[in-house]
Design a protein around this motif. Structure first.
Motif, PDB file in Angstrom:
ATOM      1  N   TRP A  28       0.833  -1.201   0.000  1.00 24.69           N
ATOM      2  CA  TRP A  28       0.000   0.000   0.000  1.00 24.69           C
ATOM      3  C   TRP A  28       0.870   1.254   0.000  1.00 24.69           C
ATOM      4  N   ALA A  88       0.738   4.009  -2.891  1.00 28.21           N
ATOM      5  CA  ALA A  88       0.335   5.358  -2.501  1.00 28.21           C
ATOM      6  C   ALA A  88       1.281   6.407  -3.089  1.00 28.21           C
ATOM      7  N   TYR A 111      -3.883   4.120   2.688  1.00 32.98           N
ATOM      8  CA  TYR A 111      -3.134   4.923   1.722  1.00 32.98           C
ATOM      9  C   TYR A 111      -3.362   6.437   1.826  1.00 32.98           C
TER      10      TYR A 111
END
Length: 287
Positions: free
Chosen positions: A197, A201, A233
């Motif tokens: 993640w 992101a 995120y």
């Protein structure tokens, strides 16, 4: 209307329309009370056909609509709105994203009208979801420029200025690092590339920052399946505007498509007429 939907709608039914959300991986459909933004039927979902040709997708839509009409006892005046991943103009797609390219210039409204025999309206899928989020979700009563993004198979976008839609934007197609930005920022890109993640992101943040530099929005709303997990995120993003997850999640596209169908009957009819005229011109050109 289900007991739960009736309770949410204040115990009285409102205007009804059928909303269809066509995505790269699935087609979702439901009956919507557009005055409350509540689904009044079961939400149906089937996989998007592979290949996702117009004929195959329209057949799937036809089966979904017939199931809803039968289960909810809807008459032929209840309209159908269809959100499609592409630029929708005059009853057809002029650009097709994450769907078979045979959709480009295909007379969607005309063909769907023949299959479903009821009023039809098509709209860009992200625009549809954005309309719902601006009316019933976190975008309600927000002024200035608001950008709604769907993060899924690709990245769809809807732009609103003081609540008014600027249709058919395609921020997923803007070029970053030599290719379409959605190749790195779409939700499916994280899964395909096996990214954490945190790593994804960073890619998403670069895309949002580029949009922010162009549009200077007061708010960005992130929709799609990843809106269920914003804590993974959104805190990592550094873009210089407020960023929030969509409230309506995966129902937004259905609700928005239904709103457009119910509130644009004249435009829907005009689209059907224009599509028929274009088809006639095409036939005459070939003879």
């Amino acid at each position: 209307m289900t007991d739960e939907a009736s309770e949410k709608a204040g115990g009285r039914p409102g205007r009804l329309a059928i909303g269809i959300d066509v995505g790269g991986s699935g087609i979702k459909a439901a009956v919507v009370d557009i005055d409350s933004g509540v689904l009044t039927s079961e939400r149906l979902r089937v996989p998007t056909p592979v290949p996702s040709t117009p004929e195959a997708v329209i057949a799937s839509i036809g089966r979904l609509v017939r199931r809803l009409v039968k289960s909810e006892t809807l008459d032929e005046t209840v309209p159908v709105g269809v959100g499609l991943p592409g630029v929708t103009i005059d009853g057809a797609l002029r650009f097709a994203g994450n769907i078979d390219q045979a959709w480009i210039d295909f007379p969607v409204v005309e063909r769907l009208g023949k299959v479903l025999k009821r009023p039809i309206f098509i709209i860009n899928d992200a625009d549809a979801a954005g309309i719902a989020e601006m009316r019933f979700g976190v975008g309600k009563d927000r002024s200035g420029t608001v950008i709604f993004l769907t993060l899924g198979t690709g990245v769809g976008s809807g732009v609103f200025t003081n609540g008014v839609l600027v249709p058919n934007t395609e921020f997923g197609q803007m070029e970053i690092r030599g290719r379409a930005a959605e190749k790195r920022s779409a939700a499916v890109a994280r899964v395909r590339r096996g990214l954490s993640w945190k790593a994804w992101a960073t890619d998403l943040d670069e895309h949002l920052d580029r949009i922010q530099q162009l549009m200077w929005p007061s708010l960005m709303i992130l929709g799609g399946g990843v809106s269920k997990s914003p804590e993974k995120y959104i805190p990592r993003l550094t873009v210089k505007c407020e960023v929030v997850p969509a409230a309506l999640r995966n129902d937004a596209g259905i609700i928005g498509a239904a709103i457009v169908a119910a509130e644009n009957p004249v435009q829907a009819a005009d689209d059907a007429s224009t599509a028929k005229q274009r088809a006639q011109v095409t036939r005459e050109a070939k003879t």
